[in-house]
Design an enzyme around this catalytic site. Sequence first.
Site, short mmCIF file in Angstrom:
data_model
loop_
_atom_site.label_atom_id
_atom_site.label_comp_id
_atom_site.label_asym_id
_atom_site.label_seq_id
_atom_site.Cartn_x
_atom_site.Cartn_y
_atom_site.Cartn_z
N HIS A 129 -48.55 15.36 50.06
CA HIS A 129 -47.71 14.17 50.23
C HIS A 129 -48.31 13.14 51.18
O HIS A 129 -47.81 12.03 51.29
CB HIS A 129 -46.32 14.59 50.71
CG HIS A 129 -45.56 15.32 49.65
ND1 HIS A 129 -45.63 16.69 49.51
CD2 HIS A 129 -44.78 14.87 48.64
CE1 HIS A 129 -44.89 17.06 48.48
NE2 HIS A 129 -44.39 15.98 47.92
N LYS A 171 -45.63 15.11 37.24
CA LYS A 171 -44.44 14.27 37.25
C LYS A 171 -44.34 13.49 38.56
O LYS A 171 -43.79 12.40 38.59
CB LYS A 171 -43.20 15.11 37.01
CG LYS A 171 -42.94 16.12 38.08
CD LYS A 171 -41.87 17.09 37.64
CE LYS A 171 -41.82 18.27 38.58
NZ LYS A 171 -41.69 19.54 37.92
N LYS A 216 -54.58 14.86 38.43
CA LYS A 216 -53.81 15.85 37.68
C LYS A 216 -52.63 15.14 37.02
O LYS A 216 -51.99 14.30 37.63
CB LYS A 216 -53.28 16.89 38.67
CG LYS A 216 -52.35 17.90 38.03
CD LYS A 216 -51.53 18.65 39.07
CE LYS A 216 -50.51 19.54 38.37
NZ LYS A 216 -49.38 19.94 39.20
N CYS A 228 -49.65 16.57 55.34
CA CYS A 228 -49.51 17.42 54.15
C CYS A 228 -50.53 16.97 53.10
O CYS A 228 -50.59 15.79 52.78
CB CYS A 228 -48.09 17.29 53.59
SG CYS A 228 -47.99 17.84 51.87
N HIS A 275 -43.62 17.74 30.43
CA HIS A 275 -44.74 16.92 29.97
C HIS A 275 -45.83 17.80 29.35
O HIS A 275 -45.64 19.01 29.18
CB HIS A 275 -45.28 16.03 31.09
CG HIS A 275 -45.79 16.76 32.31
ND1 HIS A 275 -46.95 17.49 32.32
CD2 HIS A 275 -45.29 16.85 33.57
CE1 HIS A 275 -47.15 17.99 33.52
NE2 HIS A 275 -46.15 17.64 34.31
N HIS A 323 -46.76 21.27 30.90
CA HIS A 323 -45.85 22.38 30.59
C HIS A 323 -46.06 22.85 29.15
O HIS A 323 -46.03 24.05 28.86
CB HIS A 323 -44.39 21.96 30.77
CG HIS A 323 -44.09 21.37 32.12
ND1 HIS A 323 -43.88 20.02 32.32
CD2 HIS A 323 -44.01 21.93 33.34
CE1 HIS A 323 -43.66 19.80 33.59
NE2 HIS A 323 -43.74 20.94 34.24
N CYS A 374 -42.60 19.20 50.10
CA CYS A 374 -43.03 20.49 49.56
C CYS A 374 -41.98 21.57 49.76
O CYS A 374 -42.10 22.66 49.20
CB CYS A 374 -44.31 20.97 50.25
SG CYS A 374 -45.72 19.92 49.97
N CYS A 395 -42.91 20.28 55.71
CA CYS A 395 -42.97 19.11 54.83
C CYS A 395 -41.75 19.15 53.92
O CYS A 395 -41.57 20.10 53.16
CB CYS A 395 -44.25 19.10 54.00
SG CYS A 395 -44.20 17.79 52.75
N1 ATP Z 1 -51.53 18.76 34.67
C1 ATP Z 1 -51.19 19.99 34.28
N2 ATP Z 1 -52.07 20.73 33.60
C2 ATP Z 1 -51.77 21.97 33.18
N3 ATP Z 1 -50.58 22.55 33.41
C3 ATP Z 1 -49.64 21.88 34.11
C4 ATP Z 1 -49.91 20.56 34.57
N4 ATP Z 1 -48.79 20.13 35.21
C5 ATP Z 1 -47.88 21.13 35.14
N5 ATP Z 1 -48.38 22.18 34.48
C6 ATP Z 1 -47.67 23.43 34.18
O1 ATP Z 1 -46.41 23.38 34.83
C7 ATP Z 1 -46.40 24.27 35.95
C8 ATP Z 1 -45.86 23.57 37.17
O2 ATP Z 1 -44.75 22.86 36.81
P1 ATP Z 1 -44.15 21.72 37.72
O3 ATP Z 1 -42.74 21.60 37.26
O4 ATP Z 1 -44.43 21.95 39.15
O5 ATP Z 1 -44.95 20.43 37.14
P2 ATP Z 1 -45.72 19.24 37.85
O6 ATP Z 1 -45.72 18.06 36.95
O7 ATP Z 1 -47.04 19.75 38.30
O8 ATP Z 1 -44.79 18.90 39.08
P3 ATP Z 1 -45.14 18.19 40.46
O9 ATP Z 1 -45.74 16.88 40.11
O10 ATP Z 1 -43.79 18.08 41.10
O11 ATP Z 1 -46.09 19.09 41.16
C9 ATP Z 1 -47.84 24.66 36.16
O12 ATP Z 1 -48.01 25.93 36.73
C10 ATP Z 1 -48.35 24.63 34.75
O13 ATP Z 1 -47.93 25.77 34.07
ZN ZN Z 2 -45.86 18.06 51.17
#
Ligand code: ATP
Ligand code: ZN
Length: 645
Positions: free
Chosen positions: A147, A299, A296, A144, A19, A22, A130, A127
């Site tokens: 969660h 996903k 935030k 947690c 998304h 990333h 996590c 957890c």
């Molecule tokens: N909202 C966000 N803003 C900026 N960077 C993000 C964001 N979400 C994810 N990232 C980037 O992706 C990395 C983490 O990826 P991850 O696959 O855990 O995504 P996630 O959507 O945060 O997943 P989850 O919802 O499972 O925590 C972060 O360190 C950052 O580089």
């Molecule tokens: Zn958790």
Amino acid sequence: MSGLFYITTPIYYVNARPHLGHAYTTITADVACRFHAMKSEETYFLTGTDEHGDKIERAARKEEMTPRAYVDKISRLFSDLWPELGISNDQFIRTTDPAHQKVVLQVLQRLYDAGDIYFSEYEGKYCFGCERFYADRELVDGKCPDHETEPEVIRESNYFFRMSKYQDWLIDHIEKNPDFIRPERYRNEALAFLREPLEDLCISRPKSRLQWGIPLPFDDNYVTYVWFDALLNYVSALGYPDGERFRKFWPHVQHVTAKDILKPHGIYWPIMLKAAGIPVYNHLNVHGYWNVGESKMSKSIGNVVEPLALKDVYGLDAFRFFLMRDMVFGLDSDFSEDALIRRINSDLANDLGNLFSRVLSMSHKYFGGVVPETDPDTEAELARLKTGDLRANAATAIDEFETAMDGFAFHKGLAAVWELISRMNKYIDVAAPWELAKNKAGKKELEAVMYQLLEGLRIVSGLIAPVMPDTARSMQKHLGLDPDQPFFRLSTLRQWGTLPPGTQLLRAPRLFPRIDVKKKNAPEEAAVTPEPDVPAIRPQITMEDLAKVDLRVATVVRAEAVPKARKLLKLEVDMGGETRTIISGISGSYAPEDLPGMQVIVVANLKPAKLMGILSSGMLLAAVDGKSVIVGTVEKPVRPGTPLT
Ligand SMILES: Nc1ncnc2c1ncn2[C@@H]1O[C@H](COP(=O)(O)OP(=O)(O)OP(=O)(O)O)[C@@H](O)[C@H]1O
Ligand SMILES: [Zn+2]
């Protein structure tokens, strides 16, 4: 200058599609990499995917696939996305690559032999969401924090990495290297974390509970759990331990991550490196979150924005520009399509796009589209007389750009370029080429004015290249330069007068069509200037009314975040003879470290008021445009306390 640069993104976990979050991290690394190439450095850029663990086992099961088939599929979504976003990575690593797995085994065995990995029974609160144990103090109301479920107590024998042994070393290292983790707020966070005793890190899972992982080299009943598997990608990708690339690039490594993985990157990873006898990285650059509303973008929450959808509607360069310009690196930023549209219309269509087409059109009108001759005396004379000194402005912009980009302050780097663009726009208004064109006597001046503007555009086109490579190339081509030549090099940009007189220019293009806010999704074809909605002018006041307001110039001395307040900063400002505390709601647009030294305009006689328990004596003037807040300032430095009348 070291001449070499190695940059990494986190390896993304392949339990869901990529998304905007990333995309942001990866574009950031791409921009940094292109910037270092501009400095004639040899660069290496790594990204990739993290492919083991039980979340992936579960996600695969849900889709009725084997873990292998599942990670192949999701990993490809990432590797296919990057070229679409103009990402210039040299390598895409997957933690399922055999070469990577071999390095993980080697390092684990070495640490085990050295006694830094030991076996122990452990009971703790776990957890499952996590995939980790929690200490009591980390739980919120026993749950947690992510969660909001109560962890289960489980007892397990596992392997542990002796991190505690290296705690003092790490504190010392961070203290001795102020830029090791940046921006500063994250360095402070890491140090705060290290004030508590560091617990040893659990690095394994019994195979009975998790199969999808790299088996430990010294115990086949266990697999590696997360960090050794994931973090070692940064060295295995370079062919550690004996690879030529490792020898060459590792001493120049910089990591980029978001703040969610500050702890593993700022604490575990340096300790792992130290224990393994690998030199520690140079910089960890940490950014904040893109939020949607109050949350935030993630996903797990499901509020994600598809990068490709935005790119397809608004264009790749506009999308990249927005991400780099709107987020203050290190702080959180709110994502909205309206903010994106505002940026495109004001910064790209208005400021840059109009400037480019105006200058090219005038060059065609007055000189048949050929770069005019100029002479330094006339240029100097112009600078002295009235029009401002574009050559000096350009030199300043390049210096500020370089310093900001070196420090990952992309928003500041771009602001410096837009300052130059704004000066060029003003320069046209003041120099009024259309007046000079009216009589023969103005010919020399007209040539000098137009040459400076064209030369300024050459410099702008180079400075935007790391963020907007396609636009940069298009501008270069229209300026009659060969975009395949290294015109984007900073050293070339610094040489004023590089654009050869006599060069044939192309017809002015429309670089960025304005977006019609009402129709939104479609870039508009014609129309150049009308601005987005601004509030109506308030009822008239008299001079007496106005005289009641005491406006003063003040210099910011110090700035810090107000704890628990999302938008507020606490400022100490020098009012000339007195220092005041002012609370201001600008933290969404400014990092505290951006402010010291900045001159601001203060309503000096506003009745003091308490905000978040702090007495605020005065108010800062700022332009509030949707979610962005731009602090009002003075055009040249003045003595603090000077009244505005
Ligand atoms: N909202 C966000 N803003 C900026 N960077 C993000 C964001 N979400 C994810 N990232 C980037 O992706 C990395 C983490 O990826 P991850 O696959 O855990 O995504 P996630 O959507 O945060 O997943 P989850 O919802 O499972 O925590 C972060 O360190 C950052 O580089
Ligand atoms: Zn958790």
